[in-house]
Design an enzyme around this catalytic site. Structure first.
Site, PDB file in Angstrom:
ATOM      1  N   GLY A  40       0.812  -1.224   0.000  1.00 12.51           N
ATOM      2  CA  GLY A  40       0.000   0.000   0.000  1.00 12.51           C
ATOM      3  C   GLY A  40       0.835   1.257   0.000  1.00 12.51           C
ATOM      4  N   HIS A 446     -27.710  28.683  -2.642  1.00  8.19           N
ATOM      5  CA  HIS A 446     -27.585  29.487  -1.424  1.00  8.19           C
ATOM      6  C   HIS A 446     -27.968  28.631  -0.233  1.00  8.19           C
ATOM      7  CE1 HIS A 446     -27.800  32.858   1.296  1.00  8.19           C
ATOM      8  NE2 HIS A 446     -28.979  32.392   1.716  1.00  8.19           N
TER       9      HIS A 446
HETATM   10  C1  LIG Z   1       2.740  12.351   6.708  1.00 11.95           C
HETATM   11  C2  LIG Z   1       2.374  12.390   5.256  1.00 11.95           C
HETATM   12  C3  LIG Z   1       1.147  12.872   4.867  1.00 11.95           C
HETATM   13  C4  LIG Z   1       0.796  12.903   3.528  1.00 11.95           C
HETATM   14  N1  LIG Z   1      -0.427  13.396   3.178  1.00 11.95           N
HETATM   15  C5  LIG Z   1      -0.765  13.459   1.876  1.00 11.95           C
HETATM   16  C6  LIG Z   1      -2.038  13.941   1.482  1.00 11.95           C
HETATM   17  O1  LIG Z   1      -2.857  14.318   2.312  1.00 11.95           O
HETATM   18  N2  LIG Z   1      -2.342  13.964   0.174  1.00 11.95           N
HETATM   19  C7  LIG Z   1      -1.457  13.550  -0.777  1.00 11.95           C
HETATM   20  O2  LIG Z   1      -1.778  13.593  -1.963  1.00 11.95           O
HETATM   21  N3  LIG Z   1      -0.248  13.081  -0.436  1.00 11.95           N
HETATM   22  C8  LIG Z   1       0.116  13.026   0.867  1.00 11.95           C
HETATM   23  N4  LIG Z   1       1.334  12.524   1.213  1.00 11.95           N
HETATM   24  C9  LIG Z   1       2.267  12.128   0.141  1.00 11.95           C
HETATM   25  C10 LIG Z   1       1.878  10.755  -0.412  1.00 11.95           C
HETATM   26  O3  LIG Z   1       1.825   9.821   0.635  1.00 11.95           O
HETATM   27  C11 LIG Z   1       2.890  10.327  -1.458  1.00 11.95           C
HETATM   28  O4  LIG Z   1       2.969  11.338  -2.440  1.00 11.95           O
HETATM   29  C12 LIG Z   1       2.483   9.028  -2.128  1.00 11.95           C
HETATM   30  O5  LIG Z   1       2.401   7.981  -1.194  1.00 11.95           O
HETATM   31  C13 LIG Z   1       3.516   8.688  -3.203  1.00 11.95           C
HETATM   32  O6  LIG Z   1       3.306   7.439  -3.723  1.00 11.95           O
HETATM   33  P1  LIG Z   1       4.424   6.689  -4.521  1.00 11.95           P
HETATM   34  O7  LIG Z   1       3.820   6.206  -5.779  1.00 11.95           O
HETATM   35  O8  LIG Z   1       5.646   7.523  -4.674  1.00 11.95           O
HETATM   36  O9  LIG Z   1       4.795   5.430  -3.623  1.00 11.95           O
HETATM   37  P2  LIG Z   1       4.905   5.282  -2.055  1.00 11.95           P
HETATM   38  O10 LIG Z   1       3.573   5.413  -1.442  1.00 11.95           O
HETATM   39  O11 LIG Z   1       5.980   6.156  -1.530  1.00 11.95           O
HETATM   40  O12 LIG Z   1       5.323   3.760  -1.942  1.00 11.95           O
HETATM   41  C14 LIG Z   1       6.582   3.325  -2.328  1.00 11.95           C
HETATM   42  C15 LIG Z   1       6.775   1.887  -1.843  1.00 11.95           C
HETATM   43  O13 LIG Z   1       7.988   1.371  -2.385  1.00 11.95           O
HETATM   44  C16 LIG Z   1       8.583   0.500  -1.436  1.00 11.95           C
HETATM   45  N5  LIG Z   1      10.014   0.368  -1.736  1.00 11.95           N
HETATM   46  C17 LIG Z   1      10.974   1.314  -1.639  1.00 11.95           C
HETATM   47  N6  LIG Z   1      12.163   0.826  -2.054  1.00 11.95           N
HETATM   48  C18 LIG Z   1      11.959  -0.462  -2.417  1.00 11.95           C
HETATM   49  C19 LIG Z   1      12.790  -1.488  -2.930  1.00 11.95           C
HETATM   50  N7  LIG Z   1      14.086  -1.276  -3.180  1.00 11.95           N
HETATM   51  N8  LIG Z   1      12.247  -2.697  -3.181  1.00 11.95           N
HETATM   52  C20 LIG Z   1      10.916  -2.923  -2.954  1.00 11.95           C
HETATM   53  N9  LIG Z   1      10.084  -1.988  -2.462  1.00 11.95           N
HETATM   54  C21 LIG Z   1      10.590  -0.766  -2.215  1.00 11.95           C
HETATM   55  C22 LIG Z   1       8.304   1.192  -0.108  1.00 11.95           C
HETATM   56  O14 LIG Z   1       8.329   0.254   0.947  1.00 11.95           O
HETATM   57  C23 LIG Z   1       6.915   1.777  -0.334  1.00 11.95           C
HETATM   58  O15 LIG Z   1       5.896   0.925   0.159  1.00 11.95           O
HETATM   59  C24 LIG Z   1       1.706  12.442   2.551  1.00 11.95           C
HETATM   60  C25 LIG Z   1       2.945  11.925   2.937  1.00 11.95           C
HETATM   61  C26 LIG Z   1       3.286  11.901   4.265  1.00 11.95           C
HETATM   62  C27 LIG Z   1       4.623  11.351   4.674  1.00 11.95           C
END
Ligand SMILES: Cc1cc2nc3c(=O)[nH]c(=O)nc-3n(C[C@H](O)[C@H](O)[C@H](O)COP(=O)(O)OP(=O)(O)OC[C@H]3O[C@@H](n4cnc5c(N)ncnc54)[C@H](O)[C@@H]3O)c2cc1C
Length: 462
Positions: A40, A446
């Site tokens: 997730g 409204h």
């Molecule tokens: C406290 C907080 C609040 C946030 N609130 C919001 C919000 O309200 N609205 C919003 O739009 N965004 C919010 N964000 C940002 C949002 O969570 C991220 O932009 C989003 O999760 C990015 O998704 P992603 O596709 O980059 O993957 P991610 O969700 O970052 O997932 C990446 C996954 O890759 C895995 N991984 C990493 N390296 C490896 C590897 N070498 N091998 C296998 N697996 C690996 C990790 O374990 C992770 O599970 C928030 C972030 C934080 C920290």
């Protein structure tokens, strides 16, 4: 060890990335999905879902304390942080289960382990249950996200420092929480813990919080937080941290007026995020990274290695779940034979979930002026919006930037009750390329907050 062949591999699970592996599998491809942590990704486990769940508890505490203003009697309000955490945990578990159930697809193998490139199209996975597995695929999507940046602060290794993940696991309230960083994560936690009952001090290096916003927007945000009892120190650069006498932490900060010390019981670092790239051993694949450590991609999200793509936070630029989701849309179209799409001209909205929310879309006034555009700026305080007055939530303002020549809306900042939702109405107008007059003249129900948009845009003709 012979490499196992797949048609496609996705490294990392996220809200954006969750659909892509399944879609590829449904298209008849054999797909490997690799995840080293909780399925997730950040949003579900330690990002959007848990924070917004806790923000809801904080807002309720705040509103309960305001009961008398509305003629509602409440007793003394206190917060049971362990119960807040239980509610948050339940929400995360539910969201994760929902996520996992969507991964059950024929042709999709979920492999729990850490991926590391051994060549342009080959990956070695250190399995969670022990052992290794080699995988190769002609198409690889890197979706490994980012993690909290450690603070550049002498003495940091000698004191406990919370990050955005560990702070949500506290079960007792910090007496005085110090927060490094006045970005959206620092502000959301700052207001939240103040409302839970902690004393809170935010230490921000820049002259205002939320430095990307127009000065009037970030000044108003600071004023709102201060009104809530949060201490916001600006132009304050943290230099050193040490254990305070009698426990807690003592932070030394540099300010224009000299050095000063701030003491608290807990320290949260919210100074930005760094890309999860080290474990991937990208040089082994020849995948280029930018100076800031994020993966370089073109407008089709392709890295410097053809057939290897990056989506979500691991590439440079704004980092939001909805952008990761839009990256998915682009990859879906381009990998599964849809009409080719790209990141070009994408309008990226976002919402800062302080209360009242700050919803933002398009250009700021500063950006428009830097681009030497001929603009007109409309601004309406929320106490000019009837619905906000009725609800007793009049803090903030609506602001829009309009192109004086084309009459189109270039951007908006909605700092006010349900600011994210109101911003979205403006965003839709921008997507439809409506002239601002359409917002001034539309019949809105409204008394909705949306009525404020009539007044906001009509003010340009006053
Ligand atoms: C406290 C907080 C609040 C946030 N609130 C919001 C919000 O309200 N609205 C919003 O739009 N965004 C919010 N964000 C940002 C949002 O969570 C991220 O932009 C989003 O999760 C990015 O998704 P992603 O596709 O980059 O993957 P991610 O969700 O970052 O997932 C990446 C996954 O890759 C895995 N991984 C990493 N390296 C490896 C590897 N070498 N091998 C296998 N697996 C690996 C990790 O374990 C992770 O599970 C928030 C972030 C934080 C920290």
């Amino acid at each position: 060890m012979a490499d196992e062949r797949y048609d496609a591999m996705v490294i990392g699970t996220s809200q954006g990335g969750r659909f892509l592996p399944g879609d590829l599998a449904e298209a008849g491809k054999r797909v490997a999905l690799v995840e080293r942590g909780n399925l997730g990704g950040v949003c579900v486990n330690v990002g959007c879902t848990p924070t917004k769940t806790m923000v809801a508890s904080a807002r309720l505490a705040h509103q309960a304390r305001r009961g008398a203003e509305y003629g509602v009697r409440t007793g003394p309000v206190s917060v049971d942080l362990a119960a807040v955490r239980e509610r948050k945990r339940a929400m995360v578990t539910g969201a994760r289960e929902n996520y996992v159930s969507r991964l059950e697809k024929e042709g999709l193998d979920v492999i729990q382990g850490e991926a590391r490139f051994t060549g342009p199209k080959t990956v070695e996975i250190a399995l969670r249950e022990g052992g290794k597995r080699g995988v190769t695929a002609p198409v690889i999507v890197i979706d490994t996200g980012a993690r909290p940046r450690p603070p550049a602060l002498s003495g940091a290794q000698n004191v406990p420092i919370l990050d955005s993940t560990s702070i949500m696991e506290l079960d007792t309230l910090p007496e005085h929480l110090l927060i490094l960083g006045g970005g959206y994560i620092g502000l959301e936690f700052g207001q939240m813990f103040r409302r839970f009952g902690s004393e809170v001090t935010i230490v921000q290096t820049g002259p205002r919080p939320l430095m990307r916003e127009d000065d009037d927007v970030s000044d108003e945000v600071a004023a709102i937080l201060r009104e809530d009892g949060v201490t916001v120190l600006t132009s304050a650069t943290p230099d050193h941290v040490e254990e305070a006498h009698g426990g807690g932490v003592r932070l030394t900060v540099r300010t224009p007026d000299g050095e000063r010390q701030v003491e608290g019981t807990h320290l949260l670092s919210a100074v930005g995020r760094i890309a999860n790239t080290e474990a991937l051993a990208l040089p082994a694949a020849g995948i280029r990274v930018l100076d800031n450590g994020f993966i370089e991609v073109d407008e089709y999200l392709e890295t410097s290695v053809p057939g290897v793509y990056a989506m979500g936070d691991v590439k440079s630029g704004p980092a939001f779940t909805h952008l990761s989701y839009d990256d998915y849309r682009i990859l879906h179209a381009n990998l599964l034979g849809g009409e080719k799409t790209s990141t070009r001209d994408r309008v990226v909205p976002y919402t800062v979930f302080i209360d009242p929310q700050l919803g933002r879309v398009g250009m700021t006034e500063r950006e428009a002026r830097e681009q030497k555009r001929s603009i007109r700026v409309a601004k309406l305080p929320m106490n000019g919006v009837i619905r906000a007055l009725e609800a007793g939530e009049t803090r903030g303002f609506m602001k829009a930037v309009v192109d004086a020549e084309t009459q189109q809306i270039l951007g908006a900042a909605m700092l006010g009750m349900e600011g994210g939702e109101i911003m979205t109405i403006v965003q839709v107008a921008m997507l439809g390329k409506l002239p601002y007059a359409a917002m001034a003249d539309a019949i809105f129900t409204h008394p909705l907050l949306a009525e404020g948009l009539n007044s906001l845009f009509a003010s340009l003709d006053a």
